[in-house]
Design a protein around this motif. Structure first.
Motif, PDB file in Angstrom:
ATOM      1  N   ALA A  59       0.834  -1.207   0.000  1.00  0.00           N
ATOM      2  CA  ALA A  59       0.000   0.000   0.000  1.00  0.00           C
ATOM      3  C   ALA A  59       0.863   1.248   0.000  1.00  0.00           C
ATOM      4  O   ALA A  59       0.552   2.229  -0.691  1.00  0.00           O
ATOM      5  CB  ALA A  59      -0.935  -0.008   1.209  1.00  0.00           C
ATOM      6  N   ALA A  60       1.958   1.229   0.737  1.00  0.00           N
ATOM      7  CA  ALA A  60       2.859   2.386   0.778  1.00  0.00           C
ATOM      8  C   ALA A  60       3.508   2.619  -0.591  1.00  0.00           C
ATOM      9  O   ALA A  60       3.637   3.767  -1.033  1.00  0.00           O
ATOM     10  CB  ALA A  60       3.928   2.188   1.848  1.00  0.00           C
ATOM     11  N   VAL A  61       3.883   1.540  -1.271  1.00  0.00           N
ATOM     12  CA  VAL A  61       4.466   1.673  -2.613  1.00  0.00           C
ATOM     13  C   VAL A  61       3.432   2.260  -3.568  1.00  0.00           C
ATOM     14  O   VAL A  61       3.727   3.180  -4.340  1.00  0.00           O
ATOM     15  CB  VAL A  61       4.995   0.316  -3.124  1.00  0.00           C
ATOM     16  CG1 VAL A  61       5.331   0.370  -4.603  1.00  0.00           C
ATOM     17  CG2 VAL A  61       6.216  -0.107  -2.325  1.00  0.00           C
ATOM     18  N   LEU A  62       2.211   1.739  -3.531  1.00  0.00           N
ATOM     19  CA  LEU A  62       1.156   2.270  -4.395  1.00  0.00           C
ATOM     20  C   LEU A  62       0.873   3.738  -4.095  1.00  0.00           C
ATOM     21  O   LEU A  62       0.693   4.537  -5.012  1.00  0.00           O
ATOM     22  CB  LEU A  62      -0.132   1.457  -4.240  1.00  0.00           C
ATOM     23  CG  LEU A  62      -0.164   0.113  -4.930  1.00  0.00           C
ATOM     24  CD1 LEU A  62      -1.440  -0.623  -4.564  1.00  0.00           C
ATOM     25  CD2 LEU A  62      -0.045   0.263  -6.430  1.00  0.00           C
ATOM     26  N   ARG A  76       3.347  10.444  -7.102  1.00  0.00           N
ATOM     27  CA  ARG A  76       4.299  10.861  -8.140  1.00  0.00           C
ATOM     28  C   ARG A  76       3.703  10.720  -9.538  1.00  0.00           C
ATOM     29  O   ARG A  76       4.408  10.802 -10.528  1.00  0.00           O
ATOM     30  CB  ARG A  76       5.578  10.050  -8.007  1.00  0.00           C
ATOM     31  CG  ARG A  76       6.385  10.470  -6.793  1.00  0.00           C
ATOM     32  CD  ARG A  76       7.462   9.486  -6.453  1.00  0.00           C
ATOM     33  NE  ARG A  76       8.244   9.875  -5.303  1.00  0.00           N
ATOM     34  CZ  ARG A  76       7.827   9.852  -4.035  1.00  0.00           C
ATOM     35  NH1 ARG A  76       6.612   9.475  -3.759  1.00  0.00           N
ATOM     36  NH2 ARG A  76       8.623  10.208  -3.055  1.00  0.00           N
ATOM     37  N   SER A  77       2.412  10.474  -9.618  1.00  0.00           N
ATOM     38  CA  SER A  77       1.665  10.354 -10.876  1.00  0.00           C
ATOM     39  C   SER A  77       2.186   9.241 -11.785  1.00  0.00           C
ATOM     40  O   SER A  77       1.995   9.286 -12.995  1.00  0.00           O
ATOM     41  CB  SER A  77       1.668  11.685 -11.629  1.00  0.00           C
ATOM     42  OG  SER A  77       1.074  12.685 -10.840  1.00  0.00           O
TER      43      SER A  77
END
Length: 176
Positions: A156-159, A165-166
Motif C-alpha cells: 500500500a505504501a508503494v502504491l 508521483r503520478s
C-alpha cells in the motif's frame, strides 16, 4: 480493427507487468522467514497488493502463482506458498476491481484476509495433509498474517508513493 489492436496491446502490457512483478518476487525471495513447514515471504504480499490493484484479479493470481512456482523450483519456497499467495492476490484484485479512485488503496486490506484466512484454511485442510505436516488452521493463520500484514502495508505504501508521483496514471490504459 483498431480496437482489436488496442486490446492486444493492453493484454501484452498486463502480461509484461505481471511478469516483471513475478520476477521481482523471485528476486526478493531471499527475504523469507521460516515458520514450521512454511516460509513466510512478506514481499510476496506487497507484490500481490501492487498486482491486484494495477492489473486485476486474473493477472495478480497469475503473477502470484508464477512466483510461487519458481520459488519452489529454486528451493526458496514450499507448497504452502501457493495458497499463501494466490488467495491474497485474488482478494486484492477483486477488491481493486470494485473500489474506484483513491479507495483502491484500501484493497490492500483484502490481502491479509485472503492469505491469513482463506489461504490458511486451504493450507491446513488440503496442503498440510499432502505434506504430512500436522499443523492447525490457527498455526497457518498466525504465520500467514505475520507475513501478510506488513507485506500488505508495504504494498500500500508503494502504491501510495507511485500515486503521489503520478506514476500510476501512466498505467491507466492497462488498469482494471
Amino acid at each position: 480493427m483498431h480496437k482489436n489492436k488496442d486490446m492486444k496491446m493492453a493484454i501484452f502490457k498486463k502480461a509484461l507487468a505481471a511478469g516483471i512483478l513475478a520476477g521481482t518476487g523471485v528476486a526478493l525471495s531471499f527475504v523469507s522467514i521460516p515458520v514450521g513447514p512454511t516460509r513466510c515471504f512478506p514481499f510476496q504480499h506487497s507484490i500481490n497488493v501492487i498486482a491486484g490493484v494495477l492489473l486485476g484479479p486474473f493477472w495478480a493470481v497469475g503473477a502470484a502463482f508464477t512466483t510461487s512456482l519458481i520459488r519452489n523450483m529454486m528451493g526458496t519456497g514450499s507448497l504452502f506458498a501457493f495458497p499463501g499467495s494466490v488467495f491474497g492476490a485474488l482478494f486484492v484484485g477483486l477488491a481493486g476491481k470494485y473500489l474506484h479512485g483513491r479507495h483502491k488503496l484500501f484493497s490492500a486490506v483484502a490481502e491479509p484476509v485472503g492469505t491469513g484466512i482463506i489461504g490458511a484454511w486451504v493450507s491446513a485442510a488440503m496442503v498440510a495433509p499432502l505434506t504430512g505436516a500436522s499443523v492447525s488452521f490457527a498455526f497457518f493463520a498466525f504465520s500467514f498474517l505475520t507475513s501478510s500484514l506488513p507485506g500488505a502495508a508495504i504494498g500500500a505504501a508503494v502504491l501510495y508513493s507511485l500515486e503521489k508521483r503520478s506514476v500510476i496514471s501512466r498505467f491507466e490504459d492497462i488498469m482494471i
